[in-house]
Design an enzyme around this catalytic site. Structure first.
Site, PDB file in Angstrom:
ATOM      1  N   ASP A  53      10.201  22.636   0.776  1.00 50.39           N
ATOM      2  CA  ASP A  53      10.277  23.770   1.385  1.00 50.39           C
ATOM      3  C   ASP A  53      11.680  24.408   1.333  1.00 50.39           C
ATOM      4  OD1 ASP A  53       7.653  23.766   2.282  1.00 50.39           O
ATOM      5  OD2 ASP A  53       8.324  22.829   4.345  1.00 50.39           O
ATOM      6  N   TYR A 111      11.928  10.051   3.225  1.00 46.67           N
ATOM      7  CA  TYR A 111      12.491  11.481   3.503  1.00 46.67           C
ATOM      8  C   TYR A 111      13.477  10.678   4.894  1.00 46.67           C
ATOM      9  CZ  TYR A 111       8.833  14.317   1.522  1.00 46.67           C
ATOM     10  OH  TYR A 111       8.241  14.978   0.465  1.00 46.67           O
TER      11      TYR A 111
END
EC number: 5.4.99.12
Length: 246
Positions: A53, A111
Site C-alpha cells: 500500500d 512482514y
C-alpha cells in the site's frame, strides 16, 4: 527470451504503493518499469510478488520480467541503481527459469510492523513506525499472537468485502521484540490477504492497550466480519521483509 528476477528495497513514504496507476510516476512498479524500458529499449512490464500500500516499505520485495536484452545481470543491476531514485534500490538481479513467476511461485512472506511506544513521539521514527502513547501490555499481546497463529479463515481480518477464492491462510509465527521504546512485530506466513497484517496488528495493539479483550479474535474467526476486529493501523510502520520460494 530471458526471465529476470529482481529483489528490491524501497522507502514507500513518497509513493502511492507498488501497483502501477496509469501514467503516474508515483508508484514503485511504474518507476522500475520506466527505467527498465529506458535501459533495455523494450517495453517492460514487471510482475511483483504482491502489492504494498501507499506508505508501506520493503526490504525484500521480489519481481520478475521477460526481456531479449543481452545486458548481463551485473550490468542490469548497475544500470537500475544508477537511474532509479534514491529511495528505490535493486539489491539483486538474477536470471531464472522461464516458468518462474514472482507471485504464483511464492511459498511464504515475512512482514514487520514497528510501534513507537512512548508518551512522546519520535522525530526520527515518524515515517517508519506507528506512535502509541499509552503503555502496552506485552503479555496480553503475546497471548493474542498465539491465538492468531495457525490455519484460520482470515476474512474478518482483511479489507475484502467477499472473495470467490479461499480466505484461509496459515500464520507460522508472530513474534514481538523490543529495542528501547521501539517494538517490532514480525509476521511469518504462507500468504496474506488485503490489509490482513495491518488489521491483525491493530487488533493486537487494542488488546495490549486494554480497549479489546483477547476473545475478540475467536469472535472474528467465527463471524468473518471485519467490523468486529481492531483498527487498521497506518501503513508507514509496515515493512515487507522477504518473500520465500522453493
Amino acid at each position: 527470451m530471458r526471465n529476470i528476477k529482481i529483489t528490491i528495497e524501497y522507502d514507500g513514504k513518497r509513493y502511492l504503493g507498488w501497483q502501477r496507476l496509469g501514467d503516474s510516476d508515483k508508484t514503485i512498479q511504474g518507476r522500475i518499469e520506466a527505467v527498465l524500458t529506458q535501459i533495455t529499449g523494450e517495453k517492460i512490464e514487471i510482475i511483483g510478488s504482491g502489492r504494498t500500500d501507499a506508505g508501506t516499505h520493503a526490504r525484500g520485495q521480489v519481481a520478475n520480467f521477460k526481456t531479449d536484452s543481452p545486458l548481463t545481470s551485473d550490468k542490469l543491476l548497475n544500470q537500475l541503481n544508477h537511474y532509479l531514485p534514491w529511495d528505490i534500490i535493486v539489491k539483486k538481479v538474477e536470471e531464472v527459469p522461464e516458468r518462474f513467476h514472482a507471485r504464483y511461485n511464492a511459498t511464504g512472506k515475512q512482514y514487520s510492523y514497528y510501534v513507537w511506544n512512548n508518551p512522546i513521539p519520535s522525530a526520527f521514527e515518524r515515517y517508519y513506525s506507528h506512535h502509541i502513547s499509552q503503555k502496552l501490555d506485552i503479555t496480553k499481546m503475546n497471548s493474542a499472537c498465539r491465538m492468531l497463529e495457525g490455519t484460520h479463515d482470515f476474512l474478518g481480518f482483511s479489507s475484502l468485502k467477499k472473495s470467490k477464492k479461499t480466505t484461509v491462510r496459515t500464520i507460522k509465527a508472530i513474534t514481538i521484540t523490543s529495542e528501547g521504546d521501539l517494538l517490532q512485530f514480525k509476521f511469518e506466513g504462507e500468504g496474506f490477504l488485503y490489509n490482513m497484517v495491518r488489521i491483525m496488528m491493530g487488533t493486537i495493539l487494542e488488546i495490549g492497550a486494554g480497549t479489546l479483550e483477547a476473545n475478540i479474535i475467536d469472535d472474528v474467526f467465527m463471524s468473518k466480519t471485519r467490523k468486529n476486529a481492531g483498527m487498521t493501523v497506518p501503513a508507514q510502520g509496515l515493512f515487507l521483509d522477504c518473500v520465500e520460494y522453493k
